[in-house]
Enzyme design. Structure first.
Site, short mmCIF file in Angstrom:
data_model
loop_
_atom_site.label_atom_id
_atom_site.label_comp_id
_atom_site.label_asym_id
_atom_site.label_seq_id
_atom_site.Cartn_x
_atom_site.Cartn_y
_atom_site.Cartn_z
N ALA A 291 22.12 10.37 28.20
CA ALA A 291 21.16 10.88 27.09
C ALA A 291 19.60 11.13 27.51
CB ALA A 291 21.31 9.93 26.15
N CYS A 292 18.64 11.02 26.91
CA CYS A 292 17.52 10.91 26.73
C CYS A 292 16.26 10.47 26.47
CB CYS A 292 16.80 12.42 25.85
SG CYS A 292 17.25 13.82 26.43
N GLY A 293 15.68 9.29 27.34
CA GLY A 293 14.72 8.05 26.87
C GLY A 293 14.06 7.98 25.10
#
Length: 280
Positions: free
Chosen positions: A119-121
């Site tokens: 997923a995204c940071g």
């Protein structure tokens, strides 16, 4: 020893249909960690969960999009780990990057990436200010396209997702020219990794910036997708699903046309509508 391009893994699954079960062989998207290390200064700058394949492009694209390097000449050498104390298979999960002498990057902004997943940071508006401080300017490309070109992108993206077709479990990022011709596509379990692979490939083959190009990603547009697009000079970013609020903010601040929910002959324009040739 496995190869570093093992993007699919076989598995046995029970399929239940019409109240009956049967055992079948399936293919899963491989997900393994990739550790990106700088050799001087000696430091791990990121650990990301990715699909093996195009690892050097991923490392180069990540370092470029995070401002550690400014061009491919900043990289002296990239290699898989040769440390004999590391298990043989795991050596393909470590990339050593040797920068040219005299390059002393500011690595503090990379701390948010030390452990990241598909997923995204975690990031915020402070990261947008960091982009400004690194000198990234507003994108001023004169590119304009017709809606018909945008309509065609999602099917082209889908039809070229070879690993997705086999596994059904990963993302893609592709770059198109102004006429809607697909130039390159990369796949990965993480959408931002797919984009890093795409940017890294272009960096290493001297195809950046993407000043007159369109980038499309599967899934949604996050902050990281837009951040990487800013660094690569992308004027138009499209996605299959919705953008996040921070992605829209980045697009507004840096002059990117952001398109979401691109499905068939329908899409939403969140910013930069002037790059679409649409009759009143």
């Amino acid at each position: 020893m496995k190869t570093p391009n093992n993007s699919k893994t076989k598995a046995q699954v029970w399929v239940v249909e019409n109240g009956e079960k049967c055992l079948r062989q399936d293919q899963l998207t491989t997900e393994e960690p990739l550790e990106i290390r700088l050799t001087s200064p000696s430091r791990t700058v990121a650990i990301t969960m990715r699909t093996p394949g195009a690892d050097f492009e991923l490392a180069a694209g990540f370092l470029f999009s995070e401002g550690v390097i400014r061009n491919k000449e900043d990289i002296q050498k990239m290699s898989y780990c040769t440390d004999e104390s590391v298990d043989g298979e795991q050596r393909y999960n470590i990339i050593n990057v040797q920068l040219q002498m005299g390059i002393n990057p500011n690595l503090q902004p990379l701390e948010r990436h030390f452990y990241t997943n598909s997923a995204c940071g975690v990031c915020g508006k402070a990261s947008i200010e960091a982009l400004r401080l690194q000198g990234y300017a507003k994108i001023t490309s004169n590119l304009t396209v017709k809606p018909e070109i945008i309509y065609s992108l999602s099917e082209k993206l889908r039809s070229h997702q070879g690993i997705f077709t086999a596994t059904g479990g990963l993302h893609a990022a592709a770059v198109f020219d102004a006429q809607g011709k697909m130039l390159h596509l990369q796949e990965d379990v993480g959408r931002h990794n797919a984009l890093d692979k795409l940017i890294g490939r272009a960096l290493l083959s001297n195809e950046l910036p993407f000043s007159n190009h369109i980038v499309m990603v599967s899934g949604r547009s996050s902050f990281e997708i837009l951040q990487k697009s800013v660094v690569a000079g992308v004027p138009i970013v499209c996605s299959v699903s919705a953008p996040s609020s921070l992605a829209v903010f980045v697009a507004q601040e840096f002059g990117i046309t952001l398109i979401g929910f691109l499905r068939g002959e329908r899409f939403n324009i969140y910013t930069g509508w002037e790059r679409l040739s649409i009759s009143e």
